[in-house]
Design an enzyme around this catalytic site. Structure first.
Site, PDB file in Angstrom:
ATOM      1  N   CYS A   1       0.667  -1.305   0.037  1.00 37.07           N
ATOM      2  CA  CYS A   1       0.220  -0.046   0.203  1.00 37.07           C
ATOM      3  C   CYS A   1       0.745   1.173   0.173  1.00 37.07           C
ATOM      4  O   CYS A   1       0.333   2.398  -0.060  1.00 37.07           O
ATOM      5  CB  CYS A   1      -0.821   0.086   1.208  1.00 37.07           C
ATOM      6  SG  CYS A   1       0.018   0.165   2.788  1.00 37.07           S
TER       7      CYS A   1
ATOM      8  N   CYS B   1      12.591  -7.513  12.483  1.00 39.41           N
ATOM      9  CA  CYS B   1      13.020  -8.147  11.377  1.00 39.41           C
ATOM     10  C   CYS B   1      12.083  -8.321  10.585  1.00 39.41           C
ATOM     11  O   CYS B   1      11.022  -9.132  10.518  1.00 39.41           O
ATOM     12  CB  CYS B   1      13.422  -9.476  12.043  1.00 39.41           C
ATOM     13  SG  CYS B   1      14.169 -10.903  11.132  1.00 39.41           S
TER      14      CYS B   1
END
Length: 182
Positions: free
Chosen positions: A101, A170
């Site tokens: 997005c 991460c």
């Protein structure tokens, strides 16, 4: 045969770092469920209200928009192989965005080399850009990181990062885009 055991051990050791195969799923109504069917939690509190995001699309719409790899990670909560992503060793200055997005997630000056094989950051641009959900899959408790705008799976956050936050976000490269700073 010995090499098989060594290889298997290495693969298993890499999974808890950032890897994820059996992750919570999102029901059609937006409810996050773990593989055992338990409702996911947000910021340590059971999320009794349904997750809602600014951008919502059907599975068919996401499949048309995303590559198969992006769909697998962002919508099915998969993980790319360690050391395979284009942003793991990326050093340019700019902003990392959600590949689904375009939401701005992490500034390049918060990126660091964690040695795990996935791009790592010590803090998001703001707490509104990402959401953290409790993930109880794979026999452990982790904190999943999703895009705050579309709910796409990005990766996990751990408490073994550098100062000043002590956090390690991460993430999967395939879940990210990048806007170069001019």
């Amino acid at each position: 045969m010995k090499m098989f055991y060594v290889y298997t051990l290495l693969v298993l050791l890499s999974l808890p770092a950032c890897g994820q195969q059996d992750q919570p799923t999102t029901e059609a109504d937006g409810t996050m469920l773990t593989s055992a069917g338990v409702e996911a939690t947000q910021n340590g509190n059971t999320n009794k209200s349904k997750q809602s995001y600014e951008i919502t699309k059907t599975d068919a719409e996401w499949k048309r928009q995303l590559t198969p790899e992006q769909y697998y990670v962002l919508r099915q909560k998969g993980t790319e192989p360690a050391f395979s992503g284009k942003y793991n060793d990326h050093k340019e200055k700019g902003v990392y965005t959600c590949a689904a997005c375009g939401n701005e997630l992490f500034a390049s000056d918060t990126k660091f080399d964690s040695g795990t094989g996935w791009p790592s950051y010590f803090k998001p641009i703001s707490s509104k850009q990402v959401r953290e959900l409790t993930d109880r899959s794979m026999g452990m408790v982790r904190t999943e990181v999703v895009c705050g705008r579309c709910g796409g799976h990005l990766g996990h956050v751990f408490d073994d990062g550098p100062k000043p936050t002590g956090l390690r976000y991460c993430l999967n490269s395939v879940a990210l885009g990048f806007k170069k700073r001019e």
